[in-house]
Motif scaffolding. Structure first.
Motif, PDB file in Angstrom:
ATOM      1  N   HIS A 113       0.873  -1.177   0.000  1.00  0.00           N
ATOM      2  CA  HIS A 113       0.000   0.000   0.000  1.00  0.00           C
ATOM      3  C   HIS A 113       0.907   1.223   0.000  1.00  0.00           C
ATOM      4  CE1 HIS A 113      -3.418  -2.576   0.959  1.00  0.00           C
ATOM      5  NE2 HIS A 113      -2.710  -3.095   1.944  1.00  0.00           N
ATOM      6  N   GLN A 114       0.664   2.147  -0.886  1.00  0.00           N
ATOM      7  CA  GLN A 114       1.536   3.311  -0.969  1.00  0.00           C
ATOM      8  C   GLN A 114       0.734   4.609  -0.847  1.00  0.00           C
ATOM      9  OE1 GLN A 114       3.516   2.704  -4.737  1.00  0.00           O
ATOM     10  NE2 GLN A 114       1.945   3.767  -5.910  1.00  0.00           N
ATOM     11  N   ASP A 115       1.471   5.663  -0.541  1.00  0.00           N
ATOM     12  CA  ASP A 115       0.903   7.017  -0.474  1.00  0.00           C
ATOM     13  C   ASP A 115      -0.231   7.136   0.533  1.00  0.00           C
ATOM     14  OD1 ASP A 115       2.677   7.894  -2.412  1.00  0.00           O
ATOM     15  OD2 ASP A 115       1.307   7.466  -4.064  1.00  0.00           O
ATOM     16  N   ILE A 116       0.016   6.671   1.757  1.00  0.00           N
ATOM     17  CA  ILE A 116      -0.934   6.850   2.852  1.00  0.00           C
ATOM     18  C   ILE A 116      -0.523   8.138   3.566  1.00  0.00           C
ATOM     19  CG2 ILE A 116      -1.895   5.836   4.948  1.00  0.00           C
ATOM     20  CD1 ILE A 116      -0.852   3.091   3.790  1.00  0.00           C
ATOM     21  N   PHE A 117      -1.246   9.211   3.306  1.00  0.00           N
ATOM     22  CA  PHE A 117      -0.854  10.529   3.777  1.00  0.00           C
ATOM     23  C   PHE A 117      -1.345  10.750   5.204  1.00  0.00           C
ATOM     24  CE2 PHE A 117      -0.619  10.837  -0.779  1.00  0.00           C
ATOM     25  CZ  PHE A 117       0.521  11.612  -0.993  1.00  0.00           C
ATOM     26  N   ALA A 118      -0.414  11.160   6.048  1.00  0.00           N
ATOM     27  CA  ALA A 118      -0.710  11.419   7.452  1.00  0.00           C
ATOM     28  C   ALA A 118      -0.433  12.878   7.775  1.00  0.00           C
ATOM     29  CB  ALA A 118       0.151  10.517   8.342  1.00  0.00           C
ATOM     30  N   THR A 119      -0.804  13.269   8.973  1.00  0.00           N
ATOM     31  CA  THR A 119      -0.567  14.660   9.374  1.00  0.00           C
ATOM     32  C   THR A 119       0.914  14.962   9.530  1.00  0.00           C
ATOM     33  OG1 THR A 119      -0.809  14.012  11.701  1.00  0.00           O
ATOM     34  CG2 THR A 119      -2.771  14.843  10.569  1.00  0.00           C
ATOM     35  N   ASN A 120       1.729  13.939   9.730  1.00  0.00           N
ATOM     36  CA  ASN A 120       3.163  14.177   9.913  1.00  0.00           C
ATOM     37  C   ASN A 120       4.001  13.402   8.904  1.00  0.00           C
ATOM     38  OD1 ASN A 120       2.314  11.789  11.226  1.00  0.00           O
ATOM     39  ND2 ASN A 120       4.156  11.748  12.494  1.00  0.00           N
TER      40      ASN A 120
END
Length: 305
Positions: free
Chosen positions: A144-151
């Motif tokens: 799984h790629q590009d899991i955007f988080a707040t940090n």
């Protein structure tokens, strides 16, 4: 937001398919996303090392998070050594983290990502029959790629990343106990220096592969440098092809423009008639796959020079 609450939000969805960012809360930290994706071993390590702040606060970073399946592939004795050595375990974990943002759109073949400890993580990008390219880091597939988080950004990978143990393919062969006959062949050839730099894939026949050769073939090779060089080149491919990429191919071209047939037989990876017994031995100059059969040229099999 507390991790357990986020887990409840996505729990039902995750039972059917991996969560997506449109389905889960937009304010997840890296650690919260790890909880949502059920990365139990990774979270346990973070807790053991009390590194919560590293994965919930601070500057934007990229995390290559190993799945539980990835940790299950690590030899038990290695896992035990990590458990009893927190400093080593921390080094392993931090090798998976970069203080730079690396979304997949930045990935290019051969790109080097600098980890927290200033070591290099090598990206390879392969064309595939799927909708998009296959991306790997040190040979590990990205599930799984590009899991955007707040940090930062998280990519979930299917193998634990190790710092490269070998500076070059030649160094690997020289220190591989089951490759001594191939090393002897290299010492007679003019190709040793080529394997200390560049980007290569080398299929290395083990000693048992040479033992299977008809009488006189190895002797003839060692006494005919041109033929020896051509035979070694038959095992050498320009570019870095890990197993995950080879399984997408039906053939691959070696440095002499000859095609090697790639096939899967009962889940086993084959190169021509050779079985890949040990895949994905990474080095800084490419990758080695150990095979059980010497890839002789057709001229060799007819006993000619």
């Amino acid at each position: 937001m507390e991790i357990w609450k986020l887990s409840v939000v996505c729990g039902i969805l995750a039972a059917f398919h991996a969560p997506s960012q449109s389905e889960c809360p937009p304010d997840c930290t890296l650690l919260e996303w790890a909880e949502i994706y059920d990365l139990v071993t990774f979270i346990t390590i973070v807790e053991k090392l009390t590194l919560f702040d590293e994965f919930t606060e601070g500057v934007n970073k990229t995390l290559f998070a190993p799945s539980d399946l990835a940790f299950n592939k690590v030899p038990k004795d290695v896992l035990e050594s990590w458990k009893h050595n927190p400093s080593l375990l921390k080094n392993v974990l931090f090798y998976h983290v970069s203080h730079e943002l690396w979304p997949s759109k930045r990935f290019t073949d051969g790109a080097i990502i600098t980890s927290i400890d200033e070591s290099g993580i090598i990206v390879n990008v392969y064309k595939s029959n799927l909708a998009g390219p296959i991306n790997t880091v040190n040979g590990a597939g990205i599930q799984h790629q590009d899991i955007f988080a707040t940090n930062g950004i998280m990519h979930i990978i299917d193998s634990v990343l190790y710092q490269f143990p070998s500076p070059s393919i030649f160094y690997f062969v020289a220190n591989c106990g089951q490759c001594s006959t191939f090393l002897l062949a290299l010492s007679y050839s003019d190709l040793s220096d080529d394997l200390t730099a560049g980007n290569w894939t080398l299929f290395v026949p083990n000693n048992e592969a040479f033992d299977k050769l008809p009488d006189g073939v190895l002797y003839n090779l060692l006494n005919n440098i041109t033929l020896l060089d051509d035979t070694i080149k038959n095992h050498l491919v320009q570019g870095v092809y890990y197993e995950i990429a080879l399984r997408e191919l039906t053939y691959i071209e070696n440095v002499d423009k000859r095609n090697l047939t790639i096939s899967i037989k009962d889940t086993i990876l084959m190169v021509n008639t050779a079985v890949v017994q040990e895949a994905d031995k990474p080095t800084y100059t490419g990758v080695v796959h150990i095979i059980d059969t010497v890839l002789l040229l057709p001229i060799d099999t007819r006993g000619k020079k």
